[in-house]
Write a protein that holds these residues in place. Structure first.
Motif, PDB file in Angstrom:
ATOM      1  N   ARG A 133      47.078  32.232  34.270  1.00 24.69           N
ATOM      2  CA  ARG A 133      45.464  32.421  35.184  1.00 24.69           C
ATOM      3  C   ARG A 133      44.941  33.833  35.251  1.00 24.69           C
ATOM      4  O   ARG A 133      44.928  34.508  34.529  1.00 24.69           O
ATOM      5  CB  ARG A 133      45.608  32.270  36.723  1.00 24.69           C
ATOM      6  CG  ARG A 133      46.775  32.967  37.462  1.00 24.69           C
ATOM      7  CD  ARG A 133      47.252  33.254  38.700  1.00 24.69           C
ATOM      8  NE  ARG A 133      47.686  34.302  39.112  1.00 24.69           N
ATOM      9  CZ  ARG A 133      48.603  34.357  40.695  1.00 24.69           C
ATOM     10  NH1 ARG A 133      48.299  33.529  41.129  1.00 24.69           N
ATOM     11  NH2 ARG A 133      49.061  35.840  40.862  1.00 24.69           N
ATOM     12  N   GLN A 134      43.302  33.615  35.209  1.00 26.27           N
ATOM     13  CA  GLN A 134      42.501  34.352  34.896  1.00 26.27           C
ATOM     14  C   GLN A 134      41.932  34.347  36.252  1.00 26.27           C
ATOM     15  O   GLN A 134      40.717  33.268  35.804  1.00 26.27           O
ATOM     16  CB  GLN A 134      41.303  34.212  33.578  1.00 26.27           C
ATOM     17  CG  GLN A 134      40.816  35.024  33.174  1.00 26.27           C
ATOM     18  CD  GLN A 134      40.173  35.061  31.681  1.00 26.27           C
ATOM     19  OE1 GLN A 134      40.100  34.837  31.422  1.00 26.27           O
ATOM     20  NE2 GLN A 134      40.210  36.520  31.607  1.00 26.27           N
ATOM     21  N   ALA A 135      41.574  35.380  36.619  1.00 30.09           N
ATOM     22  CA  ALA A 135      40.970  35.692  38.057  1.00 30.09           C
ATOM     23  C   ALA A 135      39.830  36.468  37.981  1.00 30.09           C
ATOM     24  O   ALA A 135      39.261  37.010  36.390  1.00 30.09           O
ATOM     25  CB  ALA A 135      41.467  36.684  39.514  1.00 30.09           C
ATOM     26  N   PRO A 136      38.771  36.156  38.570  1.00 32.15           N
ATOM     27  CA  PRO A 136      37.047  36.520  38.049  1.00 32.15           C
ATOM     28  C   PRO A 136      36.625  38.276  37.333  1.00 32.15           C
ATOM     29  O   PRO A 136      37.459  39.039  38.394  1.00 32.15           O
ATOM     30  CB  PRO A 136      36.352  36.714  39.618  1.00 32.15           C
ATOM     31  CG  PRO A 136      36.917  35.002  39.540  1.00 32.15           C
ATOM     32  CD  PRO A 136      38.006  34.578  39.655  1.00 32.15           C
ATOM     33  N   GLY A 137      36.165  38.301  36.601  1.00 29.32           N
ATOM     34  CA  GLY A 137      36.695  40.084  36.413  1.00 29.32           C
ATOM     35  C   GLY A 137      37.977  40.646  35.395  1.00 29.32           C
ATOM     36  O   GLY A 137      37.597  41.699  35.897  1.00 29.32           O
ATOM     37  N   LYS A 138      39.093  39.537  35.697  1.00 28.78           N
ATOM     38  CA  LYS A 138      40.197  40.394  35.034  1.00 28.78           C
ATOM     39  C   LYS A 138      40.742  39.924  34.324  1.00 28.78           C
ATOM     40  O   LYS A 138      39.979  38.709  34.282  1.00 28.78           O
ATOM     41  CB  LYS A 138      40.824  40.244  36.459  1.00 28.78           C
ATOM     42  CG  LYS A 138      40.934  40.663  37.679  1.00 28.78           C
ATOM     43  CD  LYS A 138      42.098  40.873  39.042  1.00 28.78           C
ATOM     44  CE  LYS A 138      41.544  41.335  40.178  1.00 28.78           C
ATOM     45  NZ  LYS A 138      42.772  41.068  41.356  1.00 28.78           N
ATOM     46  N   GLU A 139      41.969  40.303  33.392  1.00 30.49           N
ATOM     47  CA  GLU A 139      42.531  39.661  32.569  1.00 30.49           C
ATOM     48  C   GLU A 139      43.277  38.008  32.552  1.00 30.49           C
ATOM     49  O   GLU A 139      43.616  38.395  33.765  1.00 30.49           O
ATOM     50  CB  GLU A 139      43.100  40.965  31.608  1.00 30.49           C
ATOM     51  CG  GLU A 139      42.174  41.362  31.353  1.00 30.49           C
ATOM     52  CD  GLU A 139      43.353  42.757  30.196  1.00 30.49           C
ATOM     53  OE1 GLU A 139      42.847  43.663  29.751  1.00 30.49           O
ATOM     54  OE2 GLU A 139      44.961  42.894  29.992  1.00 30.49           O
ATOM     55  N   ARG A 140      43.788  37.392  31.706  1.00 27.17           N
ATOM     56  CA  ARG A 140      43.875  35.960  31.807  1.00 27.17           C
ATOM     57  C   ARG A 140      45.533  37.142  31.960  1.00 27.17           C
ATOM     58  O   ARG A 140      46.620  37.926  31.544  1.00 27.17           O
ATOM     59  CB  ARG A 140      44.165  35.558  30.478  1.00 27.17           C
ATOM     60  CG  ARG A 140      44.938  34.185  30.513  1.00 27.17           C
ATOM     61  CD  ARG A 140      44.933  33.346  29.866  1.00 27.17           C
ATOM     62  NE  ARG A 140      43.246  32.894  29.697  1.00 27.17           N
ATOM     63  CZ  ARG A 140      42.278  31.794  29.139  1.00 27.17           C
ATOM     64  NH1 ARG A 140      43.840  31.187  28.273  1.00 27.17           N
ATOM     65  NH2 ARG A 140      41.434  32.243  28.666  1.00 27.17           N
TER      66      ARG A 140
END
Length: 124
Positions: free
Chosen positions: A37-44
């Motif tokens: 998963r990849q949250a906004p502004g974060k790495e997968r």
């Protein structure tokens, strides 16, 4: 292997959601599968993985006890059942397949095939 993820949506804290990943072609039964998963502004990041036989699974600590990964090799599908969802679970979820073996199943770069992602939003 071509993968198609589905099942995302907007839910509230504490709700459940079931993601599905279908192989449109190729031999899904012979590969280990994972969800990232990849949250906004974060790495997968790694979420869960399952061996080709379905006999072994692994989860990132933050989802253990809440998420369950499973597969149906006859149907060429892999599912991620998510319960007790939290706002921090909000992300785009990707299914992926690896032919490199189980030892590196939590490493993003070990995966060779990726689905397009399905978005999960958990409101507080």
């Amino acid at each position: 292997v071509q993968l198609q993820a589905s099942g995302g949506g907007l839910v509230q804290t504490g709700d459940s959601l079931r993601l599905s990943c279908a192989a449109s072609e190729g031999t899904l039964p012979s590969v280990d599968m994972g969800w990232f998963r990849q949250a906004p502004g974060k790495e997968r990041e790694f979420v869960a993985a399952i061996t080709w036989s379905g006999g072994t699974t692994d989860y990132t600590p933050s989802v253990k006890g809440r998420f369950i990964i499973s597969r149906d090799n006859a149907a060429k599908t892999v599912a991620l059942q998510m319960t007790s969802l939290k706002p921090e679970d909000t992300a785009v979820y990707y299914c992926a397949a690896t032919i490199r073996g189980w030892l590196t199943h939590s490493i993003l770069t070990s995966y060779d095939y990726w689905g397009q992602g399905t978005e999960v939003t958990v409101s507080s």
